[in-house]
Design a protein around this motif. Structure first.
Motif, PDB file in Angstrom:
ATOM      1  N   ASN A  35      28.592 -20.142 -25.252  1.00  0.00           N
ATOM      2  CA  ASN A  35      29.360 -21.138 -24.514  1.00  0.00           C
ATOM      3  C   ASN A  35      30.857 -20.919 -24.680  1.00  0.00           C
ATOM      4  O   ASN A  35      31.613 -20.896 -23.717  1.00  0.00           O
ATOM      5  N   PHE A  36      31.238 -20.740 -25.961  1.00  0.00           N
ATOM      6  CA  PHE A  36      32.656 -20.576 -26.224  1.00  0.00           C
ATOM      7  C   PHE A  36      33.192 -19.284 -25.600  1.00  0.00           C
ATOM      8  O   PHE A  36      34.278 -19.278 -25.024  1.00  0.00           O
TER       9      PHE A  36
ATOM     10  N   VAL B 283      32.045 -17.632 -22.978  1.00  0.00           N
ATOM     11  CA  VAL B 283      32.145 -17.762 -21.520  1.00  0.00           C
ATOM     12  C   VAL B 283      33.364 -18.604 -21.163  1.00  0.00           C
ATOM     13  O   VAL B 283      34.131 -18.271 -20.255  1.00  0.00           O
ATOM     14  N   PHE B 284      33.547 -19.688 -21.907  1.00  0.00           N
ATOM     15  CA  PHE B 284      34.713 -20.537 -21.664  1.00  0.00           C
ATOM     16  C   PHE B 284      35.999 -19.736 -21.799  1.00  0.00           C
ATOM     17  O   PHE B 284      36.883 -19.789 -20.941  1.00  0.00           O
TER      18      PHE B 284
ATOM     19  N   LEU C  74      36.470 -17.237 -18.850  1.00  0.00           N
ATOM     20  CA  LEU C  74      36.859 -17.863 -17.583  1.00  0.00           C
ATOM     21  C   LEU C  74      38.260 -18.445 -17.669  1.00  0.00           C
ATOM     22  O   LEU C  74      39.040 -18.384 -16.724  1.00  0.00           O
ATOM     23  N   PHE C  75      38.596 -19.017 -18.827  1.00  0.00           N
ATOM     24  CA  PHE C  75      39.925 -19.596 -19.001  1.00  0.00           C
ATOM     25  C   PHE C  75      40.991 -18.502 -18.906  1.00  0.00           C
ATOM     26  O   PHE C  75      42.024 -18.687 -18.265  1.00  0.00           O
TER      27      PHE C  75
END
Lengths: 267, 168
Positions: free
Chosen positions: A13-14, A16-17, A20-21
């Motif tokens: 999750n982190f 991917v975040f 994308l960020f």
């Protein structure tokens, strides 16, 4: 190896975040440098098509006002034709090899600090990058991105916009910029201290670039002050154009542009 | 399950279109616009796949960016609040979030206001910081954040109240 894979799965999750960020940050930074925002723009098939459909409905409500603007322009051109036999006098635009096309604004913003407009003409109508865009009142911006049927205009209400402009009554010139505050006023910087400035003076385009011909109206001087170096004025200009309300525009193509640019790049 | 997917897909498309075609032309007092597309992020089912949720939020922001010619500012702000949403949920709803029983449509109004306000203010702060991209204009950023947030929060609350299912 097992641990590395486990680490990735545990933190997916982190990660991917973060990815994308960072992608969106990269896109943001790219959009803040002039002429680089190639990927994310509204001059494409999908968004251009949607904007065009909506604006074709929207246009009916503006017909009365558009007619008035056209009548006013016709009126001005007719009076020039009837009264001014010597059409090369002070009011006329400097001679050059320019061709004009009319286009329609299908999207306009003015509330953010980097504003763009979208036009319903693109490469299939021979509209290209770095063509100037004006209305009958004055300058609107410069085309910075085109697709088949649509073009995106870098508005003068964009903090990265740089347009050459000068005083009407003398040849002192500077650069037109915007500080992002009010959509009614823009700033003209780098006007030398010697220039005879007073409030109410008219500012026109300078014709020192291959984009706009000389003499297109921009606005009138609202106020001016010296910058930090005490050598140049920063001039606040009231625009002739109401940028919050732009409908039909003209796209200017300089037919001599390639020749001028080839010459400038020679040295 | 299928119902949730359809509902969220329609919500996604509808919010992007409303944002691009209607809400960005409001320009109240010259520059104040609400950004209610974040309702998608606010109302997304809590129990669902988090990876997909973060990716969808990114896509949502990117679509808004393409419509508004704003680079990647909406995408960045959306991804950010999507990733940190559990934190705000825990803060606003406390115990009931831990038990995975929160339904935003049926929650208490006080908790809902806290949740929506926090998410909106953080989103707008990132959005306008990236949009202005100039630390010298911090006052302009805060000004825009404050007024647009108020507008967005009021609209979001009204919409959640209007469209919440009546069933208990």
């Amino acid at each position: 190896m097992q641990q590395i894979i486990n680490f990735f799965i545990r933190n997916k999750n982190f990660l991917v975040f973060l990815l994308l960020f960072l992608v969106s940050l990269a896109l943001t930074i790219q959009s803040h440098s002039y002429h680089k925002s190639k990927f994310i723009n509204s001059a494409n098939f999908l968004t251009g098509g949607i904007y065009e459909t909506v604006s074709s409905v929207d246009r009916y409500f503006e017909l009365k006002k558009e007619n008035e603007i056209l009548l006013n322009e016709n009126n001005r051109l007719k009076s020039l034709m009837f009264n001014n036999q010597d059409s090369l006098s002070r009011d006329s635009i400097s001679p050059g090899n320019y061709s004009l096309k009319q286009a329609l604004v299908i999207k306009n913003t003015y509330s953010s600090t980097n504003n763009f407009l979208t036009l319903n003409k693109g490469t299939s109508d021979n509209v290209g990058i770095d063509y100037g865009v004006i209305t009958s009142n004055g300058v609107v911006g410069i085309i910075d991105n085109v697709s088949g049927g649509y073009a995106r205009v870098l508005s003068i209400l964009n903090t990265t916009s740089r347009i050459n402009a000068q005083l009407k009554k003398s040849d002192h010139f500077g650069t037109l910029t915007w500080d992002g505050a009010s959509p009614l006023t823009v700033q003209l910087i780098d006007i030398p201290k010697q220039a005879p400035l007073s409030a109410g003076d008219t500012i026109i385009t300078g014709g020192r670039s291959a984009i706009f011909p000389k003499g297109i109206p921009v606005g009138t001087v609202k106020s001016f002050d010296l910058d930090e170096t005490e050598n140049y004025y920063t001039v606040h200009i009231n625009l002739f154009n109401d940028m919050t309300n732009v409908g039909h525009v003209y796209v200017i193509e300089n037919n001599d542009r390639e020749e001028i640019e080839a010459l400038q790049n020679e040295q | 399950m299928n119902n949730t997917i359809t509902q969220n897909t329609i919500r996604f498309i509808l919010l992007v279109l409303i944002q691009a075609l209607v809400l960005n032309n409001i320009n109240f007092l010259g520059y104040i616009n609400p950004y209610i597309y974040i309702l998608f992020i606010l109302l997304y089912p809590i129990q669902n796949n988090r990876l997909l949720f973060i990716f969808l939020s990114f896509l949502l922001g990117l679509f808004v960016d393409i419509f508004l010619d704003s680079g990647g500012v909406h995408a960045a702000a959306s991804v950010f609040i999507a990733y940190f949403r559990p934190l705000f949920l825990k803060f606003a709803f406390g115990m009931s979030y831990e038990h995975q029983t929160v339904k935003i449509g049926h929650s208490e109004i006080g908790q809902r206001i806290t949740y929506i306000s926090l998410m909106t203010v953080i989103h707008h702060l990132i959005l306008f910081s990236l949009e202005v991209f100039n630390s010298g204009k911090i006052l302009l950023i805060l000004n825009k954040t404050l007024f647009s947030s108020i507008f967005t929060i009021i609209l979001c609350l009204l919409i959640t109240i209007l469209f919440s299912q009546k069933s208990k």
